[in-house]
Motif scaffolding. Structure first.
Motif, PDB file in Angstrom:
ATOM      1  N   CYS A 126     -10.834  -0.507   8.644  1.00 39.15           N
ATOM      2  CA  CYS A 126     -10.337  -1.460   9.988  1.00 39.15           C
ATOM      3  C   CYS A 126      -9.891  -0.437  11.008  1.00 39.15           C
ATOM      4  CB  CYS A 126      -9.264  -2.425   9.456  1.00 39.15           C
ATOM      5  SG  CYS A 126      -8.838  -3.277  11.040  1.00 39.15           S
ATOM      6  N   ALA A 128      -8.563  -1.164  13.622  1.00 37.37           N
ATOM      7  CA  ALA A 128      -7.430  -1.884  14.371  1.00 37.37           C
ATOM      8  C   ALA A 128      -6.239  -1.450  13.694  1.00 37.37           C
ATOM      9  CB  ALA A 128      -7.435  -3.500  14.429  1.00 37.37           C
ATOM     10  N   CYS A 129      -6.168  -1.525  12.204  1.00 39.61           N
ATOM     11  CA  CYS A 129      -4.890  -1.442  11.734  1.00 39.61           C
ATOM     12  C   CYS A 129      -5.007  -0.224  10.472  1.00 39.61           C
ATOM     13  CB  CYS A 129      -4.462  -2.325  10.891  1.00 39.61           C
ATOM     14  SG  CYS A 129      -5.421  -3.087   9.557  1.00 39.61           S
ATOM     15  N   ASP A 131      -6.492  -0.450   7.626  1.00 38.96           N
ATOM     16  CA  ASP A 131      -6.543  -0.971   6.415  1.00 38.96           C
ATOM     17  C   ASP A 131      -8.134  -0.352   5.788  1.00 38.96           C
ATOM     18  OD1 ASP A 131      -5.963  -2.730   4.277  1.00 38.96           O
ATOM     19  OD2 ASP A 131      -7.845  -3.425   4.671  1.00 38.96           O
ATOM     20  N   CYS A 143      -9.918  -8.898   8.022  1.00 38.34           N
ATOM     21  CA  CYS A 143      -9.155  -7.521   7.723  1.00 38.34           C
ATOM     22  C   CYS A 143      -7.796  -7.891   6.886  1.00 38.34           C
ATOM     23  CB  CYS A 143      -8.592  -6.680   8.742  1.00 38.34           C
ATOM     24  SG  CYS A 143      -7.611  -5.314   8.139  1.00 38.34           S
ATOM     25  N   GLY A 145      -5.506  -6.282   6.335  1.00 38.07           N
ATOM     26  CA  GLY A 145      -4.219  -5.700   7.008  1.00 38.07           C
ATOM     27  C   GLY A 145      -3.698  -6.717   8.234  1.00 38.07           C
ATOM     28  N   CYS A 146      -4.676  -6.561   9.158  1.00 39.87           N
ATOM     29  CA  CYS A 146      -4.270  -7.444  10.375  1.00 39.87           C
ATOM     30  C   CYS A 146      -5.066  -8.473  10.796  1.00 39.87           C
ATOM     31  CB  CYS A 146      -4.586  -6.456  11.479  1.00 39.87           C
ATOM     32  SG  CYS A 146      -6.299  -5.947  11.593  1.00 39.87           S
TER      33      CYS A 146
HETATM   34 ZN   LIG Z   1      -6.992  -4.488  10.174  1.00 40.27          ZN
END
Ligand SMILES: [Zn+2]
Ligand SMILES: [Zn+2]
Length: 180
Positions: A126, A128-129, A131, A143, A145-146
């Motif tokens: 991911c 974005a984060c 993960d 995801c 994670g986020c």
């Molecule tokens: Zn994420």
């Protein structure tokens, strides 16, 4: 890769059904990462449309055309029943009504999309984060994670112990570098 979410597409498909004056505007739209070279498909009795994320990532501007094409199959079934030709005049009229050329085949390059008989492990990273998850298929969705849906980079390696270890060793910088 920025593809619309299935929820967004589902709302769009429902709006299309309403535009075509179909009484039942319920429809399910899903991304199906297992589709190979077909852009999308419609299960008209179930009211379900599936789109190919690997193919459409190569031509995101085609997503709405393919969505409209498949949703028009559902509309044709609901309006005219099962005994009209799939891409006949009923379907073509619906496509034109919403401003789409009634083309039957897509022109998105399919090189490399055919499913190989080898199996792979896929690292889903991911952006974005950060993960990371390893699966035996490309899995979309949220995801862990986020909760982002569209920030995934996928890298694959043969489904062997070495392949798995290679994916586990990759640093975030190496994953990003693989995508230029
Ligand atoms: Zn994420
Ligand atoms: Zn079709």
């Amino acid at each position: 890769m920025t593809l619309p979410t299935a929820d967004e597409l589902q709302r769009r498909a429902s709006d299309l059904l309403a535009t075509w004056r179909v009484l039942d505007t319920s429809i399910v739209v899903a991304w199906n990462g297992r589709l190979s070279t077909t852009a999308g498909r419609a299960f008209v009795r179930k009211g379900r449309v599936e789109l190919n994320p690997r193919l459409l990532a190569r031509a995101p501007e085609q997503v709405l055309t393919v969505l409209t094409h498949e949703t028009a199959h559902v509309a044709t079934f609901r309006l005219f029943g099962a005994n009209v030709p799939a891409h006949g005049r009923h379907w073509r009229a619906l496509m034109r009504h919403v401003g789409h050329e009634p083309a039957v085949t897509h022109r998105i390059p399919v090189r490399g999309l055919r499913r190989s008989r080898r199996s792979f492990h896929y690292l889903r990273f991911c952006e974005a984060c950060g993960d990371r998850v390893i699966h035996t298929a490309r899995r979309f969705g949220r995801c862990h994670g986020c909760s982002a849906r569209d920030s995934f980079l996928f890298l694959r390696a043969p489904a062997t112990a070495q392949g798995l270890a290679a994916l586990q060793r990759l640093t975030p910088a190496e994953v990003r570098a693989a995508f230029g």
